[in-house]
Motif scaffolding. Structure first.
Motif, mmCIF file in Angstrom:
data_model
loop_
_atom_site.group_PDB
_atom_site.id
_atom_site.type_symbol
_atom_site.label_atom_id
_atom_site.label_comp_id
_atom_site.label_asym_id
_atom_site.label_seq_id
_atom_site.Cartn_x
_atom_site.Cartn_y
_atom_site.Cartn_z
ATOM 1 N N GLY A 213 0.811 -1.210 0.000
ATOM 2 C CA GLY A 213 0.000 0.000 0.000
ATOM 3 C C GLY A 213 0.843 1.256 0.000
ATOM 4 N N ASP A 214 0.160 2.377 -0.239
ATOM 5 C CA ASP A 214 0.815 3.684 -0.230
ATOM 6 C C ASP A 214 0.203 4.606 0.814
ATOM 7 O OD1 ASP A 214 -1.648 4.159 -1.363
ATOM 8 O OD2 ASP A 214 -0.876 5.072 -3.208
ATOM 9 N N ARG A 215 -0.520 4.002 1.812
ATOM 10 C CA ARG A 215 -1.193 4.772 2.868
ATOM 11 C C ARG A 215 -2.244 5.703 2.263
ATOM 12 N NH1 ARG A 215 0.795 4.979 7.814
ATOM 13 N NH2 ARG A 215 1.023 7.229 8.019
ATOM 14 N N ARG A 216 -2.830 5.207 1.182
ATOM 15 C CA ARG A 216 -3.944 5.859 0.501
ATOM 16 C C ARG A 216 -4.918 4.797 0.031
ATOM 17 N NH1 ARG A 216 -4.524 8.642 -5.178
ATOM 18 N NH2 ARG A 216 -3.341 6.797 -5.751
ATOM 19 N N THR A 217 -4.359 3.693 -0.427
ATOM 20 C CA THR A 217 -5.107 2.511 -0.800
ATOM 21 C C THR A 217 -4.170 1.319 -0.668
ATOM 22 O OG1 THR A 217 -6.572 1.527 -2.455
ATOM 23 C CG2 THR A 217 -4.599 2.651 -3.272
ATOM 24 N N ALA A 218 -4.646 0.143 -1.049
ATOM 25 C CA ALA A 218 -3.839 -1.060 -0.880
ATOM 26 C C ALA A 218 -4.201 -2.077 -1.952
ATOM 27 C CB ALA A 218 -4.059 -1.662 0.513
ATOM 28 N N ASP B 91 13.014 -4.517 4.135
ATOM 29 C CA ASP B 91 13.606 -3.540 5.055
ATOM 30 C C ASP B 91 12.565 -2.817 5.905
ATOM 31 O OD1 ASP B 91 16.096 -4.178 4.037
ATOM 32 O OD2 ASP B 91 16.039 -2.605 2.524
ATOM 33 N N GLY B 92 11.601 -3.547 6.435
ATOM 34 C CA GLY B 92 10.626 -2.946 7.331
ATOM 35 C C GLY B 92 9.563 -2.111 6.651
ATOM 36 N N SER B 93 9.545 -2.090 5.333
ATOM 37 C CA SER B 93 8.601 -1.255 4.601
ATOM 38 C C SER B 93 7.338 -2.041 4.276
ATOM 39 C CB SER B 93 9.240 -0.767 3.299
ATOM 40 O OG SER B 93 9.354 -1.848 2.383
ATOM 41 N N GLY B 94 6.453 -1.426 3.484
ATOM 42 C CA GLY B 94 5.287 -2.109 2.954
ATOM 43 C C GLY B 94 5.523 -2.638 1.555
ATOM 44 N N MET B 95 6.770 -2.843 1.179
ATOM 45 C CA MET B 95 7.144 -3.351 -0.144
ATOM 46 C C MET B 95 7.365 -4.852 -0.033
ATOM 47 S SD MET B 95 9.865 -0.244 -0.767
ATOM 48 C CE MET B 95 10.073 -0.331 -2.542
ATOM 49 N N LEU B 96 6.662 -5.642 -0.838
ATOM 50 C CA LEU B 96 6.610 -7.089 -0.667
ATOM 51 C C LEU B 96 7.422 -7.802 -1.740
ATOM 52 C CD1 LEU B 96 5.416 -9.489 0.877
ATOM 53 C CD2 LEU B 96 3.416 -9.358 -0.629
ATOM 54 N N GLU B 97 8.371 -8.610 -1.278
ATOM 55 C CA GLU B 97 9.194 -9.424 -2.164
ATOM 56 C C GLU B 97 8.689 -10.859 -2.139
ATOM 57 O OE1 GLU B 97 13.781 -9.240 -2.410
ATOM 58 O OE2 GLU B 97 13.336 -11.022 -1.192
ATOM 59 N N THR B 98 8.343 -11.382 -3.324
ATOM 60 C CA THR B 98 7.809 -12.732 -3.462
ATOM 61 C C THR B 98 8.719 -13.554 -4.361
ATOM 62 O OG1 THR B 98 5.529 -11.925 -3.234
ATOM 63 C CG2 THR B 98 5.823 -14.096 -4.217
ATOM 64 N N HIS B 99 9.035 -14.768 -3.940
ATOM 65 C CA HIS B 99 9.837 -15.690 -4.751
ATOM 66 C C HIS B 99 8.913 -16.746 -5.343
ATOM 67 C CE1 HIS B 99 14.045 -14.637 -3.327
ATOM 68 N NE2 HIS B 99 13.256 -13.868 -2.585
ATOM 69 N N LEU B 100 8.996 -16.906 -6.664
ATOM 70 C CA LEU B 100 8.325 -18.001 -7.348
ATOM 71 C C LEU B 100 9.385 -19.002 -7.776
ATOM 72 C CD1 LEU B 100 5.786 -16.042 -9.589
ATOM 73 C CD2 LEU B 100 5.436 -16.959 -7.291
ATOM 74 N N THR B 101 9.264 -20.223 -7.306
ATOM 75 C CA THR B 101 10.247 -21.247 -7.653
ATOM 76 C C THR B 101 9.805 -21.980 -8.916
ATOM 77 O OG1 THR B 101 9.185 -22.978 -6.320
ATOM 78 C CG2 THR B 101 10.757 -21.533 -5.206
ATOM 79 N N THR C 93 4.324 3.635 -4.617
ATOM 80 C CA THR C 93 5.149 4.795 -4.298
ATOM 81 C C THR C 93 4.582 5.535 -3.093
ATOM 82 O OG1 THR C 93 3.899 6.030 -5.955
ATOM 83 C CG2 THR C 93 6.024 5.130 -6.636
ATOM 84 N N SER C 94 5.488 5.989 -2.233
ATOM 85 C CA SER C 94 5.100 6.703 -1.015
ATOM 86 C C SER C 94 6.097 7.813 -0.735
ATOM 87 C CB SER C 94 5.042 5.751 0.184
ATOM 88 O OG SER C 94 4.102 4.722 -0.017
ATOM 89 N N GLY C 95 5.630 8.829 -0.036
ATOM 90 C CA GLY C 95 6.501 9.917 0.362
ATOM 91 C C GLY C 95 6.383 11.124 -0.537
ATOM 92 N N PRO C 96 6.790 12.272 -0.042
ATOM 93 C CA PRO C 96 6.596 13.527 -0.786
ATOM 94 C C PRO C 96 7.428 13.652 -2.043
ATOM 95 C CG PRO C 96 7.883 13.892 1.221
ATOM 96 C CD PRO C 96 7.375 12.488 1.293
ATOM 97 N N GLN C 97 8.484 12.841 -2.185
ATOM 98 C CA GLN C 97 9.363 12.955 -3.355
ATOM 99 C C GLN C 97 9.103 11.879 -4.404
ATOM 100 O OE1 GLN C 97 12.914 13.156 -0.675
ATOM 101 N NE2 GLN C 97 13.495 14.869 -1.994
ATOM 102 N N ALA C 98 8.023 11.159 -4.248
ATOM 103 C CA ALA C 98 7.628 10.151 -5.233
ATOM 104 C C ALA C 98 6.221 10.494 -5.723
ATOM 105 C CB ALA C 98 7.650 8.760 -4.604
ATOM 106 N N PRO C 99 5.873 10.105 -6.936
ATOM 107 C CA PRO C 99 4.536 10.407 -7.442
ATOM 108 C C PRO C 99 3.459 9.675 -6.649
ATOM 109 C CG PRO C 99 5.659 8.888 -8.907
ATOM 110 C CD PRO C 99 6.676 9.333 -7.904
ATOM 111 N N ILE C 100 2.254 10.200 -6.705
ATOM 112 C CA ILE C 100 1.128 9.605 -5.987
ATOM 113 C C ILE C 100 0.411 8.615 -6.896
ATOM 114 C CG2 ILE C 100 -1.123 10.110 -4.947
ATOM 115 C CD1 ILE C 100 -0.005 12.832 -4.147
#
Length: 597
Positions: free
Chosen positions: A27-32, A82-92, A105-112
């Motif tokens: 999510g981007d703390r706006r939707t998920a 790294d503690g974020s809401g970014m999800l890494e998935t492995h497909l074997t 994307t999140s934060g004031p320096q990234a697009p919404i």
């Protein structure tokens, strides 16, 4: 509903039968967006949590999805980055692993409003297919290609490799040995490249790291507590400060049953527990204060009460319930959007706003009495209306004089009296005293436990919170009798707890995950820290590998049930862990002092 023209693969599990335990959230703390372990995005509402879905495969195999196909692929490990809401998935796969990084994307320096899917070097040919079904699959998507950009309902889709439209879907083929990416943007943006994505990723990670800088905790269950805080943040609308109950709708309390609700709204009763978690966990009180500020902005959203008991993200009354012609998760129907309980009388909901304000005044850094006009209005309402039957914490019909609502109203009035004027304090303490007298006369079972309502010989797990709310001590005869009844009638193993329902048999649904954490808080207050630790551990075990908790869990199969992630459950976990940790530290200090004396 729009029906798919694609052929389903027999190897792929139907999207609406994916175990809830297998779901992850970005999510981007706006939707998920909600993904399964195969990297399929099965639920996504662009722009906002409570907006119409673009993908709803979680609730119907024809609801739309964004899938990744690689021959022989199977789910592998996954983790948040790294503690974020970014999800890494492995497909074997037979020829190696494909690593997928999904994030928004999140934060004031990234697009919404940008959803990013990054694919590591493909060990075999990979096909990525975006199958959009806008407006809960009630419309056919309008698709077109303009240069190197696919237009989907006005949204822009870019890919590292050529995009093509095929049978109502957008497809990108990733050749063996090559890495790639796809991004879906709410609004027009210039075509990104790898450097652009790297820049956005860095700013997004930095934004999540900045949130964690405010966390002030060292002690037991530290990793689990961090996971629960992330889950709450994934449910939080950053601009308004509101936290939704969950990011999904209609995931059932009983598989195949009809107790399926839309939880993408903001409940008053959640405020006390969530604000408490944020204020006690973070050095800065801004997140908890923002949530309370949002709640108090909702004053006037009800014609009959101080405010609606829950609202949408705009502080407006949530839309009425509408049923969708979806199959439902594992056949659980009806599938609902909107929620019809917004204008119920729920005394505990209003009382929890007051308790949240008390926490802000006591533990926050806010100067003065923030939102006092709203808090005072609620207290006056409670002092005039506490005797009315209400729908209770479980929003049941018809209304009844639920004891827990009276109890928390008394606690709210007493806590606010410490901050009110002399006249206000006298008025509210008088009402609280009347409530206490009423409970003593009417609110006990035949064996002296706290009853669900007058005349009932049953108890509900909400009573475990009475000492936590400071209504009574944890070892009073009434509480001892209540806990004995809870353990006997509503706990299958002494660690997990069912709720007591008026309109259904609470033991037929899963255990209510938050309830165990409430009981753990009770045992902390009783001084049995080992028991509290075991109950917290059992509650955490009901979550999945990412630390996400749903509303309920089947104690026999271990299957997760209900909407996900349930912010109420995560806040309950944080509160119980903090209470336990403080008690453990206090016990250590006492032991050291005795050894030094």
């Amino acid at each position: 509903m729009i029906r798919s023209r694609r052929q389903s693969s027999p190897e792929i599990v139907a999207s609406n039968t994916v175990p809830i335990r297998n779901l992850g959230v970005i999510g981007d703390r706006r939707t998920a967006a909600v993904l399964d372990r195969m990297g399929r995005i099965l639920w996504y509402c662009p722009c906002r949590f409570d907006g119409p879905s673009l993908f709803a495969g979680l609730l119907d195999p024809e609801g739309g999805e964004w899938r990744i196909d690689m021959e022989g692929a199977a789910p592998g490990p996954r983790r948040y980055l790294d503690g974020s809401g970014m999800l890494e998935t492995h497909l074997t796969g037979p020829e190696g692993n494909l690593v997928v990084l999904d994030w928004m994307t999140s934060g004031p320096q990234a697009p919404i409003g940008v959803l990013v899917r990054e694919f590591g070097t493909a060990p075999a040919p990979v096909r990525v297919t975006l199958d959009p079904r806008p407006d809960y699959a009630r419309r056919t998507a309008t698709l077109s290609v303009e240069g190197d950009c696919a237009i989907i309902e006005g949204m822009r889709l870019y890919g590292s490799h050529p995009l093509r439209i095929s049978d109502g879907t957008v497809v990108m083929d990733l050749p063996k040995g090559e890495a790639g990416w796809m991004i879906l943007s709410d609004a027009p943006i210039s075509r990104p490249n790898r450097a652009t994505l790297d820049n956005w990723r860095g700013h997004t990670l930095g934004h999540w790291e900045g949130l964690d800088e405010a966390v002030n905790y060292e002690g037991v269950f530290a990793d689990d507590l961090q996971r629960s805080l992330r889950a709450i943040r994934l449910c939080t609308h950053e601009e308004s400060g509101a936290t939704t109950a969950a990011v999904t709708t209609s995931l059932p309390e009983i598989a195949g049953g009809g107790r399926n609700w839309d939880y993408r709204y903001v409940w008053l009763r959640d405020a006390g527990m969530i604000v408490s978690a944020l204020l006690r966990l973070c050095r800065k009180d801004s997140e908890g204060e923002q949530y309370l500020k949002f709640i108090c902005r909702c004053s006037g959203t009800s014609e009959n009460y101080p405010m609606a008991v829950f609202t949408d993200l705009d502080c407006e009354t949530a839309p009425p319930e509408t049923e969708l012609p979806f199959e439902g998760w594992r056949g659980s129907r009806p599938v609902r959007i909107g929620n019809g309980a917004a204008d119920q009388l729920q005394l505990d909901a209003y009382a929890n706003v007051v308790l949240a304000a008390k926490l802000l005044y006591r533990e926050g850094s806010s100067q003065g009495r923030a939102h006092w006009d709203v808090v005072a209005d609620i207290c006056d309402f409670l002092s005039r209306n506490w005797h009315e039957p209400d729908h209770g914490i479980w929003e049941e019909t018809p209304p009844k004089p639920y004891v827990s609502g009276k109890v928390v109203a008394a606690c709210a009035l007493e806590s606010a009296a410490d901050y009110g004027s002399e006249a206000e304090a006298a008025r509210w303490r008088k009402a609280a005293g009347e409530i206490r007298d009423w409970v003593a006369r009417n609110g006990l079972t035949s064996v002296g436990a706290y009853a669900v309502y007058p005349g009932s010989d049953e108890v509900d797990v909400t009573a475990a919170l009475f000492p936590v709310w400071d209504y009574c001590a944890a070892d009073t005869p009434e509480m001892l009798a209540t806990i004995e009844a809870l353990e006997r009638d509503w706990s299958p193993d002494g660690l997990l707890y069912h709720r007591r329902l008026e309109c259904a048999d609470g033991t037929e649904e899963g255990v209510f995950v938050a309830a165990g954490f409430w009981v753990a808080q009770y045992w902390v207050m009783r001084g049995d820290l080992d028991r509290a630790h075991a109950i917290i551990e059992a509650g955490i075990a009901q979550g999945n590998d990412l630390g996400l908790l749903s509303e309920e869990a089947d104690p026999r199969s271990g299957e997760m049930l209900g909407n996900i992630p349930q912010s109420f459950a995560h806040a309950g976990m944080i509160g119980a862990v903090i209470d336990l940790n403080r008690a453990l530290k206090a016990r250590t200090r006492e032991t050291q002092e005795k050894s030094n004396s």
